[in-house]
Design a protein around this motif. Structure first.
Motif, PDB file in Angstrom:
ATOM      1  N   LEU A 125      -8.019   7.558  -0.958  1.00  0.00           N
ATOM      2  CA  LEU A 125      -8.818   6.367  -0.683  1.00  0.00           C
ATOM      3  C   LEU A 125      -8.429   5.287  -1.683  1.00  0.00           C
ATOM      4  CD1 LEU A 125     -12.480   7.673  -0.115  1.00  0.00           C
ATOM      5  CD2 LEU A 125     -10.943   6.679   1.589  1.00  0.00           C
ATOM      6  N   LYS A 126      -8.479   4.045  -1.224  1.00  0.00           N
ATOM      7  CA  LYS A 126      -8.248   2.913  -2.111  1.00  0.00           C
ATOM      8  C   LYS A 126      -9.612   2.512  -2.664  1.00  0.00           C
ATOM      9  CE  LYS A 126      -5.618  -1.363  -2.246  1.00  0.00           C
ATOM     10  NZ  LYS A 126      -4.875  -2.326  -1.398  1.00  0.00           N
ATOM     11  N   ILE A 127      -9.843   2.884  -3.912  1.00  0.00           N
ATOM     12  CA  ILE A 127     -11.144   2.689  -4.563  1.00  0.00           C
ATOM     13  C   ILE A 127     -10.977   1.617  -5.638  1.00  0.00           C
ATOM     14  CG2 ILE A 127     -12.971   3.800  -5.904  1.00  0.00           C
ATOM     15  CD1 ILE A 127     -11.948   6.502  -4.655  1.00  0.00           C
TER      16      ILE A 127
ATOM     17  N   ILE B  69      -8.369  12.091  -3.218  1.00  0.00           N
ATOM     18  CA  ILE B  69      -9.749  12.578  -3.219  1.00  0.00           C
ATOM     19  C   ILE B  69      -9.842  14.016  -2.728  1.00  0.00           C
ATOM     20  CG2 ILE B  69     -10.821  10.301  -3.040  1.00  0.00           C
ATOM     21  CD1 ILE B  69     -11.196  11.406   0.074  1.00  0.00           C
TER      22      ILE B  69
ATOM     23  N   GLN C 231      -3.160   9.382   4.002  1.00  0.00           N
ATOM     24  CA  GLN C 231      -2.823  10.783   3.790  1.00  0.00           C
ATOM     25  C   GLN C 231      -1.348  10.858   3.446  1.00  0.00           C
ATOM     26  OE1 GLN C 231      -3.779  12.854   7.386  1.00  0.00           O
ATOM     27  NE2 GLN C 231      -2.120  11.969   8.541  1.00  0.00           N
TER      28      GLN C 231
ATOM     29  N   ALA D 233      -1.136   5.399   6.293  1.00  0.00           N
ATOM     30  CA  ALA D 233      -2.294   4.664   5.771  1.00  0.00           C
ATOM     31  C   ALA D 233      -2.825   3.692   6.801  1.00  0.00           C
ATOM     32  CB  ALA D 233      -1.916   3.907   4.508  1.00  0.00           C
TER      33      ALA D 233
ATOM     34  N   HIS E 276      -8.983  11.219  -8.197  1.00  0.00           N
ATOM     35  CA  HIS E 276     -10.347  10.770  -8.459  1.00  0.00           C
ATOM     36  C   HIS E 276     -11.031  11.890  -9.239  1.00  0.00           C
ATOM     37  CE1 HIS E 276     -14.597   9.958  -7.659  1.00  0.00           C
ATOM     38  NE2 HIS E 276     -14.211   8.694  -7.531  1.00  0.00           N
TER      39      HIS E 276
ATOM     40  N   ASP F  93       0.825  -1.202   0.000  1.00  0.00           N
ATOM     41  CA  ASP F  93       0.000   0.000   0.000  1.00  0.00           C
ATOM     42  C   ASP F  93       0.864   1.258   0.000  1.00  0.00           C
ATOM     43  OD1 ASP F  93      -2.581  -1.032  -0.189  1.00  0.00           O
ATOM     44  OD2 ASP F  93      -2.779  -1.271   1.972  1.00  0.00           O
TER      45      ASP F  93
ATOM     46  N   TRP G 121      -5.345   3.370  -5.422  1.00  0.00           N
ATOM     47  CA  TRP G 121      -5.254   4.567  -4.586  1.00  0.00           C
ATOM     48  C   TRP G 121      -5.460   5.808  -5.440  1.00  0.00           C
ATOM     49  CZ3 TRP G 121      -5.384   4.550   0.507  1.00  0.00           C
ATOM     50  CH2 TRP G 121      -5.053   3.367   1.173  1.00  0.00           C
TER      51      TRP G 121
ATOM     52  N   HIS H 121      -8.209   1.330   3.967  1.00  0.00           N
ATOM     53  CA  HIS H 121      -8.372   1.928   2.639  1.00  0.00           C
ATOM     54  C   HIS H 121      -8.281   3.460   2.651  1.00  0.00           C
ATOM     55  CE1 HIS H 121     -12.531   1.640   4.255  1.00  0.00           C
ATOM     56  NE2 HIS H 121     -12.551   2.876   3.827  1.00  0.00           N
ATOM     57  N   ALA H 122      -7.830   4.036   3.765  1.00  0.00           N
ATOM     58  CA  ALA H 122      -7.688   5.495   3.874  1.00  0.00           C
ATOM     59  C   ALA H 122      -6.218   5.842   4.101  1.00  0.00           C
ATOM     60  CB  ALA H 122      -8.529   6.024   5.023  1.00  0.00           C
TER      61      ALA H 122
ATOM     62  N   GLN I  39      -5.383  13.657   0.796  1.00  0.00           N
ATOM     63  CA  GLN I  39      -6.183  12.572   1.372  1.00  0.00           C
ATOM     64  C   GLN I  39      -6.454  11.592   0.246  1.00  0.00           C
ATOM     65  OE1 GLN I  39      -6.936  12.582   4.756  1.00  0.00           O
ATOM     66  NE2 GLN I  39      -5.567  14.339   4.653  1.00  0.00           N
TER      67      GLN I  39
END
Length: 138
Positions: A120-122, A129, A101, A95, A52, A24, A126, A98-99, A118
């Motif tokens: 997010l793992k979408i 956002i 910074q 980290a 994103h 990650d 990563w 899934h969040a 910031q």
């Protein structure tokens, strides 16, 4: 024997968690580097890989608090041309699940940008956002 088995299971679990965290960290670093490299090279296509589509950017200027769509802001302001004369570095990444910074520093001749991202793992990827930044004169 039961204690040995339990110890081995704990060790394997901790190893898997550590490996996942390393993966990650590397993926987050890759994402923020799309932003840094794209920005340095005035390459919107590379920069856009980091964000994103609905990522926002917030900052303060002479008019006060501003919030804009990050990709729209960069697409409008980024012009193709030679690479910018600046130094970039990832100051930190933190980290959990899934969040995440990331704190970044971009140094120009007369000022720094301090960026707080910031992420997010979408869908396994990563993405930035939200970006908040501060411009500091030297």
């Amino acid at each position: 024997m039961k204690k040995l088995f339990t110890g081995i299971m704990i060790l394997l679990t901790l190893t898997a968690i550590a490996q996942s965290a390393k993966e990650d960290y590397e993926a987050i670093a890759e994402t923020v580097n799309y932003y840094l490299i794209g920005g340095t090279n005035n390459d919107f296509e590379t920069l856009s890989k980091a964000f994103h589509s609905e990522a926002n950017m917030t900052y303060l200027n002479a008019d006060g608090y501003q919030q804009v769509n990050a990709l729209e802001f960069f697409k409008k302001g980024m012009k193709p041309g030679p690479a910018q004369n600046r130094k970039t570095r990832i100051v930190s990444i933190d980290a959990t699940g899934h969040a995440a910074q990331a704190k970044l520093e971009i140094e120009y001749d007369t000022f720094y940008f301090h960026d707080y991202m910031q992420l997010l793992k979408i869908d396994g990827e990563w993405k930035i956002i939200s970006k908040t930044f501060y411009k500091q004169n030297k």
